[in-house]
Scaffold this active site. Sequence first.
Site, PDB file in Angstrom:
ATOM      1  N   HIS A  65      -5.627   3.777  -1.809  1.00 60.75           N
ATOM      2  CA  HIS A  65      -6.951   4.092  -1.274  1.00 60.75           C
ATOM      3  C   HIS A  65      -7.343   5.484  -1.767  1.00 60.75           C
ATOM      4  CE1 HIS A  65      -9.615   4.270   2.647  1.00 60.75           C
ATOM      5  NE2 HIS A  65     -10.284   4.581   1.563  1.00 60.75           N
ATOM      6  N   ASP A  85      -0.018   4.472  -0.272  1.00 58.99           N
ATOM      7  CA  ASP A  85      -0.653   5.744   0.101  1.00 58.99           C
ATOM      8  C   ASP A  85       0.275   6.673   0.879  1.00 58.99           C
ATOM      9  OD1 ASP A  85      -2.980   4.725  -0.904  1.00 58.99           O
ATOM     10  OD2 ASP A  85      -3.869   4.295   1.050  1.00 58.99           O
ATOM     11  N   HIS A  86       1.097   6.075   1.740  1.00 56.61           N
ATOM     12  CA  HIS A  86       1.898   6.909   2.643  1.00 56.61           C
ATOM     13  C   HIS A  86       2.944   7.744   1.918  1.00 56.61           C
ATOM     14  CE1 HIS A  86       0.074   5.844   6.396  1.00 56.61           C
ATOM     15  NE2 HIS A  86      -0.029   4.614   5.930  1.00 56.61           N
ATOM     16  N   HIS A 123      -3.926  -4.654   7.665  1.00 55.92           N
ATOM     17  CA  HIS A 123      -4.045  -3.533   8.596  1.00 55.92           C
ATOM     18  C   HIS A 123      -3.192  -3.763   9.838  1.00 55.92           C
ATOM     19  CE1 HIS A 123      -5.449   0.116  10.389  1.00 55.92           C
ATOM     20  NE2 HIS A 123      -6.020   0.385   9.246  1.00 55.92           N
ATOM     21  N   GLY A 124      -2.219  -2.885   9.998  1.00 50.43           N
ATOM     22  CA  GLY A 124      -1.365  -2.949  11.186  1.00 50.43           C
ATOM     23  C   GLY A 124      -0.323  -4.050  11.140  1.00 50.43           C
ATOM     24  N   GLU A 176     -11.204  -9.274   2.579  1.00 48.39           N
ATOM     25  CA  GLU A 176      -9.942  -8.940   3.236  1.00 48.39           C
ATOM     26  C   GLU A 176     -10.248  -8.812   4.722  1.00 48.39           C
ATOM     27  OE1 GLU A 176      -7.438  -5.912   1.529  1.00 48.39           O
ATOM     28  OE2 GLU A 176      -6.457  -5.537   3.460  1.00 48.39           O
ATOM     29  N   THR A 190      -7.097   6.319  10.133  1.00 49.98           N
ATOM     30  CA  THR A 190      -6.991   5.233   9.162  1.00 49.98           C
ATOM     31  C   THR A 190      -8.258   4.382   9.266  1.00 49.98           C
ATOM     32  OG1 THR A 190      -5.633   3.354   8.449  1.00 49.98           O
ATOM     33  CG2 THR A 190      -5.702   3.785  10.806  1.00 49.98           C
ATOM     34  N   THR A 191      -8.401   3.392   8.387  1.00 51.14           N
ATOM     35  CA  THR A 191      -9.626   2.579   8.377  1.00 51.14           C
ATOM     36  C   THR A 191      -9.724   1.779   9.677  1.00 51.14           C
ATOM     37  OG1 THR A 191      -9.155   2.360   6.034  1.00 51.14           O
ATOM     38  CG2 THR A 191     -10.977   1.063   6.887  1.00 51.14           C
ATOM     39  N   ARG A 199      -9.508   8.041  -1.007  1.00 54.68           N
ATOM     40  CA  ARG A 199     -10.435   8.440   0.062  1.00 54.68           C
ATOM     41  C   ARG A 199     -11.358   9.550  -0.425  1.00 54.68           C
ATOM     42  NH1 ARG A 199      -9.119   6.632   5.504  1.00 54.68           N
ATOM     43  NH2 ARG A 199     -10.790   8.051   6.089  1.00 54.68           N
ATOM     44  N   GLN A 231       1.806   0.935   6.058  1.00 52.93           N
ATOM     45  CA  GLN A 231       2.516   1.780   7.025  1.00 52.93           C
ATOM     46  C   GLN A 231       3.902   1.247   7.392  1.00 52.93           C
ATOM     47  OE1 GLN A 231       1.887   4.663   8.885  1.00 52.93           O
ATOM     48  NE2 GLN A 231       3.641   4.295  10.198  1.00 52.93           N
ATOM     49  N   ARG A 254       3.522  18.844   2.152  1.00 55.92           N
ATOM     50  CA  ARG A 254       4.009  20.080   1.537  1.00 55.92           C
ATOM     51  C   ARG A 254       3.147  20.564   0.367  1.00 55.92           C
ATOM     52  NH1 ARG A 254       9.285  22.189   2.132  1.00 55.92           N
ATOM     53  NH2 ARG A 254       9.624  22.168   4.364  1.00 55.92           N
ATOM     54  N   ARG A 269      -7.256  12.849   0.901  1.00 58.61           N
ATOM     55  CA  ARG A 269      -6.193  13.381   1.762  1.00 58.61           C
ATOM     56  C   ARG A 269      -4.799  12.919   1.350  1.00 58.61           C
ATOM     57  NH1 ARG A 269      -7.394  10.024   7.286  1.00 58.61           N
ATOM     58  NH2 ARG A 269      -9.418  11.014   7.036  1.00 58.61           N
ATOM     59  N   GLU A 311      -8.687   0.652  -2.981  1.00 58.37           N
ATOM     60  CA  GLU A 311      -9.618   0.678  -1.847  1.00 58.37           C
ATOM     61  C   GLU A 311     -10.502   1.907  -1.972  1.00 58.37           C
ATOM     62  OE1 GLU A 311      -7.146   0.936   1.549  1.00 58.37           O
ATOM     63  OE2 GLU A 311      -6.206  -0.982   1.210  1.00 58.37           O
ATOM     64  N   ASN A 317       0.847  -1.185   0.000  1.00 58.97           N
ATOM     65  CA  ASN A 317       0.000   0.000   0.000  1.00 58.97           C
ATOM     66  C   ASN A 317       0.894   1.251   0.000  1.00 58.97           C
ATOM     67  OD1 ASN A 317      -1.526   2.201   0.906  1.00 58.97           O
ATOM     68  ND2 ASN A 317      -3.099   0.819   1.683  1.00 58.97           N
TER      69      ASN A 317
END
Length: 265
Positions: free
Chosen positions: A47, A13-14, A218-219, A155, A104-105, A49, A241, A22, A53, A74, A11
């Site tokens: 994702h 996204d990060h 997740h996590g 999932e 987060t989700t 969203r 993450q 910025r 974001r 997602e 993932n």
Amino acid sequence: MHADNLKLGVNIDHIAVLREARKINDPDPLMALGICAQNGADQITIHLREDRRHIHDEDARRIIAASPLPVNLECSIDPEIIRIVTRLRPHRATLVPEKREEVTTEGGLDVIGKYDMILNAIKMLREAQIEVSLFIDPTHEAIEASERLGAEWVELHTGSYANIYAMRYSALPHSHHAIPELHLSRKELDNRLEMAYSDIVDAANAARSAGMKVAAGHGLNYHNVSAIVSIETIEELNIGQSIIARSVFTGLASAVSEMKALCRR
Ligand code: PXP
């Protein structure tokens, strides 16, 4: 059925989260595609969203067009978002619950309460020939509803397992958020960890027996992932993450390949 080959979805996204700090063009999540593919990733996950974001529509469009790997997008079950996703045409859409105020989700989809809305989203995605996955809590009720909804994939949300694992084993506080169970004894944490883990095992087996393909995420991180890897009915993990966090220190190539090594069965 035994899924020998555990797939890793990264993932990314990060990377866009960092860019948005910025509001400039750098770092560009598109740059991650080749590095992920060359270092063992099997899928790119992003994702889109509702509040945009991190990943924007244009990111999603460019990533889907350029990715050498299948893209798992997602998204919420909002009809407007689903319409956008049908135009973007990712390989798979994973329907997730979305709250504006969450970091987060936080939990799985309400597959029973939102049944009709999810059914409608699945219909629209099917018509656009997009494979559908439902991000659900590891419960029998959620598996049964997902089966009735005709999902190809579920999932399983591993967040509870990951939180309890961190409370039990991490020397550092896991989160800035208050963890109400922090006062629990090791024995109590062991019990809860075992329960959270067996919920995932049972849900994965039930989903597989019902003919659905099973992912989890997740996590998940470099410490807690091995127990999940050993669940043979899970065939894919989606991890963000921890991989992107490690990449800040080691580079994305080794962060992905180290996670892929942990995914081998
Ligand atoms: N799977 C789903 C459905 C998610 O919503 C997320 C978080 O965006 C992930 C996997 C990855 O979670 P993490 O970033 O904690 O690895």
